[in-house]
Design a protein around this motif. Sequence first.
Motif, PDB file in Angstrom:
ATOM      1  N   ASP A 103     -75.505  -1.722 -23.316  1.00 26.35           N
ATOM      2  CA  ASP A 103     -76.266  -1.168 -24.434  1.00 26.35           C
ATOM      3  C   ASP A 103     -77.767  -1.206 -24.207  1.00 26.35           C
ATOM      4  N   THR A 104     -78.231  -1.864 -23.158  1.00 23.29           N
ATOM      5  CA  THR A 104     -79.670  -2.017 -22.937  1.00 23.29           C
ATOM      6  C   THR A 104     -80.337  -0.657 -22.759  1.00 23.29           C
ATOM      7  N   VAL A 105     -81.407  -0.442 -23.500  1.00 22.78           N
ATOM      8  CA  VAL A 105     -82.132   0.833 -23.439  1.00 22.78           C
ATOM      9  C   VAL A 105     -83.033   0.836 -22.211  1.00 22.78           C
ATOM     10  N   PRO A 143     -82.669   8.598 -23.963  1.00 25.98           N
ATOM     11  CA  PRO A 143     -81.949   7.332 -23.789  1.00 25.98           C
ATOM     12  C   PRO A 143     -82.758   6.262 -23.075  1.00 25.98           C
ATOM     13  N   THR A 144     -83.900   6.631 -22.501  1.00 25.17           N
ATOM     14  CA  THR A 144     -84.724   5.610 -21.851  1.00 25.17           C
ATOM     15  C   THR A 144     -85.541   4.804 -22.863  1.00 25.17           C
ATOM     16  N   THR A 145     -85.657   5.311 -24.102  1.00 24.50           N
ATOM     17  CA  THR A 145     -86.448   4.613 -25.119  1.00 24.50           C
ATOM     18  C   THR A 145     -85.713   4.442 -26.441  1.00 24.50           C
ATOM     19  N   GLN A 146     -84.554   5.075 -26.606  1.00 24.00           N
ATOM     20  CA  GLN A 146     -83.846   5.048 -27.882  1.00 24.00           C
ATOM     21  C   GLN A 146     -82.431   4.495 -27.697  1.00 24.00           C
ATOM     22  N   ALA A 147     -82.001   3.677 -28.660  1.00 26.69           N
ATOM     23  CA  ALA A 147     -80.645   3.139 -28.634  1.00 26.69           C
ATOM     24  C   ALA A 147     -79.645   4.219 -29.034  1.00 26.69           C
TER      25      ALA A 147
END
Length: 337
Positions: A103-105, A143-147
């Motif tokens: 789940d880690t962004v 997806p690199t900054t948002q969950a």
Amino acid sequence: MALALGLGALTLAAPSASAHGSVTDPPTRNYSCWERWGDDHLNPQMATDDPMCWQAFQDNPNAMWNWNGLFRENVGGQHQAVIPDGQLCSGGRTQNGLYKSMDTVGAWTATRVPNSFRLTLTDGAKHGADYLKIYVTKPGFDPTTQALTWGSLDLVKTTGSYPTTGLYQTDVSLPNRSGRAVLYTIWQASHLDQPYYLCSDIIIGEGGGDPTQEPTDEPTQEPTDEPTQEPTDEPTQEPTDEPTVPSGACTATVKVNSSWSGGYVADVVVTAGSGGLKGWKVTVNGATVTQAWGGTASGNVITNAAWNGTLASGQSATAGFVGSGSSSGLTASCAAA
């Protein structure tokens, strides 16, 4: 220490090819990490070359070794009710949080796919499938900054059932899409009420550049003329340290997300001034930038990507980077480009 690391590696649960299954093309996050680093998972170079896999191996190596076991039981088809937002890639922190690092962004290594491609799910245990539900993140989602949330997904396809052949394939069409996205697959196994929740990072489109993938080289970008204000509908991100609109061209802040001996992963957040921007460049003072995403790096200067350079007054954009050395005392300054 080398002996201790070697002995520690022996405690990992080696993957069983016949245990369960997963999407192998385009590969899921943990299958992709296992495929690249499984034989070399103690290599510290992973922290620089592949920081998202590094944090996953550091959290729990068994999440990669058991890439084919990311399932939850007794959901009754109520996927959205059972799996909370922000926990989609771990199956709602299933199995006591074994897969929570999924789940880690961040900028997970992504697989380039054309607008129409074939998804392959490999089922070593031959459980069969009642169906596959395939989703993709909405345009504009980063997806690199948002969950990942249910609201950030569009349902692309629901298949019929598959017999217990061990290989389930279906064609996926993503017309008029390009750039980075997450492909989210739910595999409802037939032998039990046992759904699998599978995140694959993709870059859609055979041509063009990847807006957020870490570059292998460090290209330079020549400055352009001073921009005039042209507000757009680009997605925005609220700045962390600049609640008011700056009066100059832009401001930038730097935030360290994780660090280790000899390196770190950080973000820079750019906020446009009252005149807006058509392009920006951030100097990260004190940093040695080795990779960047959401922009291109030259030395310690990160210049906007094609998709996040135009900002209206007060709007923000984020770029990430891997730095070598110490993360202590970093500051950022911004200028129009």
